[in-house]
Design an enzyme around this catalytic site. Structure first.
Site, PDB file in Angstrom:
ATOM      1  N   THR A  34       0.831  -1.199   0.000  1.00  0.00           N
ATOM      2  CA  THR A  34       0.000   0.000   0.000  1.00  0.00           C
ATOM      3  C   THR A  34       0.867   1.251   0.000  1.00  0.00           C
ATOM      4  O   THR A  34       0.524   2.263  -0.628  1.00  0.00           O
ATOM      5  CB  THR A  34      -0.951  -0.005   1.206  1.00  0.00           C
ATOM      6  N   GLU A 108       9.644   1.144  11.349  1.00  0.00           N
ATOM      7  CA  GLU A 108       8.286   1.665  11.249  1.00  0.00           C
ATOM      8  C   GLU A 108       7.791   2.193  12.593  1.00  0.00           C
ATOM      9  O   GLU A 108       7.143   3.237  12.656  1.00  0.00           O
ATOM     10  CB  GLU A 108       7.355   0.568  10.731  1.00  0.00           C
ATOM     11  N   LYS A 126      -7.903  -6.396   5.882  1.00  0.00           N
ATOM     12  CA  LYS A 126      -6.997  -6.322   7.030  1.00  0.00           C
ATOM     13  C   LYS A 126      -7.735  -5.976   8.329  1.00  0.00           C
ATOM     14  O   LYS A 126      -7.128  -6.003   9.402  1.00  0.00           O
ATOM     15  CB  LYS A 126      -5.916  -5.265   6.762  1.00  0.00           C
TER      16      LYS A 126
END
Length: 232
Positions: A34, A108, A126
């Site tokens: 994404t 992250e 998800k």
């Protein structure tokens, strides 16, 4: 739902996330499928004159950001990140996440923690009622004594933990660590699980992102849905 249709949902979420980007921002740039759509859309903004700087969470993202014309901050600079945007492998109703399927969870989480706002983009598959089950929890560990660390992880979680491999060798993160994938039927109390795992010597970080998401953007066949976290 075909892979092409699912990818279209990811792109829908990414394009909605771009609407929150403003000229002059410093962005935390996530990693994953994404995030690739996000970076392509940001590249269009930059070519149209928008000035952006970014902190990438992986070398793959750094390369894509550079191709998109986004200036990158050095990793040893003191960051002031206006907005971090990333994907997730799972998101529960409280916006708690499992991340780390791509192995970039440590960077992250550092970037997400440094950002004033954290936006998460996912396709609708998800979204889960409870974390775990269909997707394992990644835990990043140091190589030294890794077998003992894995045993302690299994003792704490009462679940099977497998060292992630690439080819026939253990997968190594960009920081030189290993990833253990913990197969849990359900993570009913993610905050307590995150705390318990982080107390194990040898554990660097977990893929649980608890209480960090400000906005969850869900890509669906009919469009993007924007959900705002409740801090009550």
């Amino acid at each position: 739902m075909t892979a092409t249709d699912l990818d279209a949902c990811k792109r829908t979420a990414a394009l909605k996330a771009v609407e929150y980007v403003r000229d002059g921002m410093v962005l935390g740039l996530g990693t994953g499928s994404t995030a690739k759509h996000l970076l392509m859309a940001l590249g269009v903004k930059v070519r149209n004159g928008m000035k952006l700087r970014g902190v990438p969470t992986s070398q793959e993202t750094a390369d894509l950001a550079a191709q998109s014309g986004i200036a990158l901050l050095q990793t040893d600079e003191p960051w002031v990140i206006d907005l971090a945007i990333d994907g997730a492998d799972q998101a529960d109703p409280a916006f708690n996440l499992i991340k780390g399927g791509g192995g970039a969870l440590l960077k992250e989480k550092i970037v997400a923690a440094a950002a004033k706002q954290f936006i998460v983009m996912v396709d609708y598959t998800k979204q889960v009622s409870v974390l775990g089950g269909s997707f394992p929890l990644p835990v990043e560990i140091v190589p030294f004594g890794w077998r003992s660390t894995v045993r302690q992880i299994e003792n704490v979680t009462q679940s099977r933990a497998l060292v992630r491999e690439r080819g026939r060798a253990p997968f190594r993160t960009e920081t030189g660590n290993m990833i253990v994938d913990v197969h849990l039927a359900a993570i009913e109390h993610p905050r307590q699980m995150e705390t318990a795992l982080n107390q194990i010597p040898g554990v660097v970080e977990t893929g649980l992102f608890v209480g960090r998401t400000d906005l969850l953007i869900v890509g669906k066949p009919a469009g993007a849905e924007v959900l705002t976290a409740s801090r009550t």
